[in-house]
Design a protein around this motif. Structure first.
Motif, PDB file in Angstrom:
ATOM      1  N   HIS A 259       2.469  -1.017   4.343  1.00 14.35           N
ATOM      2  CA  HIS A 259       1.638  -1.054   5.501  1.00 14.35           C
ATOM      3  C   HIS A 259       2.359  -1.937   6.829  1.00 14.35           C
ATOM      4  O   HIS A 259       2.004  -3.248   6.479  1.00 14.35           O
ATOM      5  CB  HIS A 259       0.121  -1.293   5.158  1.00 14.35           C
TER       6      HIS A 259
ATOM      7  N   ASP B  51      -5.108  -2.702  10.027  1.00 16.12           N
ATOM      8  CA  ASP B  51      -6.251  -1.729  10.291  1.00 16.12           C
ATOM      9  C   ASP B  51      -7.571  -2.504  10.535  1.00 16.12           C
ATOM     10  O   ASP B  51      -8.166  -3.277   9.838  1.00 16.12           O
ATOM     11  CB  ASP B  51      -6.381  -0.570   9.189  1.00 16.12           C
TER      12      ASP B  51
ATOM     13  N   HIS C  25      -5.419   1.667  13.954  1.00 15.83           N
ATOM     14  CA  HIS C  25      -4.391   0.959  13.344  1.00 15.83           C
ATOM     15  C   HIS C  25      -3.368   0.365  14.462  1.00 15.83           C
ATOM     16  O   HIS C  25      -3.140   1.094  15.466  1.00 15.83           O
ATOM     17  CB  HIS C  25      -3.303   2.316  12.756  1.00 15.83           C
TER      18      HIS C  25
ATOM     19  N   HIS D  16     -10.976   3.977  12.078  1.00 18.25           N
ATOM     20  CA  HIS D  16     -10.346   2.704  12.509  1.00 18.25           C
ATOM     21  C   HIS D  16      -9.415   2.703  13.536  1.00 18.25           C
ATOM     22  O   HIS D  16      -8.681   3.725  13.812  1.00 18.25           O
ATOM     23  CB  HIS D  16      -9.863   2.111  10.939  1.00 18.25           C
TER      24      HIS D  16
ATOM     25  N   ARG E 212       0.733  -1.254   0.062  1.00 19.69           N
ATOM     26  CA  ARG E 212       0.061   0.013  -0.111  1.00 19.69           C
ATOM     27  C   ARG E 212       0.930   1.096   0.010  1.00 19.69           C
ATOM     28  O   ARG E 212       1.396   1.696   1.082  1.00 19.69           O
ATOM     29  CB  ARG E 212      -0.926   0.072   1.136  1.00 19.69           C
TER      30      ARG E 212
HETATM   31 ZN   LIG Z   1      -3.157   1.389   9.480  1.00 16.36          ZN
END
Ligand SMILES: [Zn+2]
Length: 197
Positions: A65, A69, A159, A157, A55
């Motif tokens: 990443h 998430d 992380h 969200h 990503r």
């Molecule tokens: Zn994240």
């Protein structure tokens, strides 16, 4: 490793999932509830994947990443999860700005007959829970904060990220914000240390 936008190859340390750990994210227990039978809607760890599968953002300006998430409603309690082979309670290392409002906990794990330190980052929180401050011991299930979108406005969200502290680093002598520096700790696939359900 990945190619930057000028085509140069960049290499970095990361600790991929060990083959004996399940690939399925649904096999693990998380700091926020994941509804039974619901698809686990995660954006997962991708630092071990080829360039094209990471990503990277439209301009290839980011690395991939290094965490998971987890989608959860705003305000959902975020609870400490004791990691596999954890020795004693975790401890709060940071409660403040990092990836938006973030709490970082420090965990000591017994691995292959020796103690190793890991840090867990809970990012983009709406707020930190009352009483959560550096030095505070936190047992499994302790609420450290609430899901939000600080630093990721509009995308509510959690992380969740895990890093393994490098050998010889004494976290007591490191400014907490520097815990994300490459010379302090190495990003690690969270599936290596999250407890199985
Ligand atoms: Zn994240």
């Amino acid at each position: 490793m990945h190619h930057d936008k000028r085509g140069h190859l960049r290499t970095y340390d990361q600790i991929p999932r060990r083959p004996e750990r399940p690939a399925d994210y649904a096999a693990y227990r998380y700091p926020v509830p994941v509804a039974e039978g619901e698809p686990l809607r995660v954006s997962g760890y991708d630092l071990n994947l080829p360039d094209s599968d990471q990503r990277r953002g439209r301009k290839l300006s980011q690395v991939g990443h290094g965490g998971v998430d987890l989608l959860a409603p705003r305000g959902t309690e975020v609870r400490v999860v004791a990691l596999e082979h954890q020795d004693g309670d975790a401890e709060v290392l940071l409660a403040g700005k990092l990836f938006g409002t973030t709490v970082v906990t420090r965990h000591t794990l017994r691995e292959a007959g020796r103690l190793r330190e890991y840090v867990v980052l809970y990012g983009h929180l709406a707020s930190v829970a009352p009483g959560i401050e550096p030095g505070r011991p936190v047992a499994d299930g302790t609420v450290v904060g609430y899901v939000g979108d600080t630093g990721s406005e509009g995308i509510v969200h959690l992380h969740l990220e895990v890093r393994r502290v490098r050998d010889g680093v004494d976290l007591a002598k490191v400014a907490p914000e520097r815990v994300v520096a490459g010379e302090i700790a190495v990003v690690c696939d969270p599936r290596n240390v999250l407890p199985l359900k």
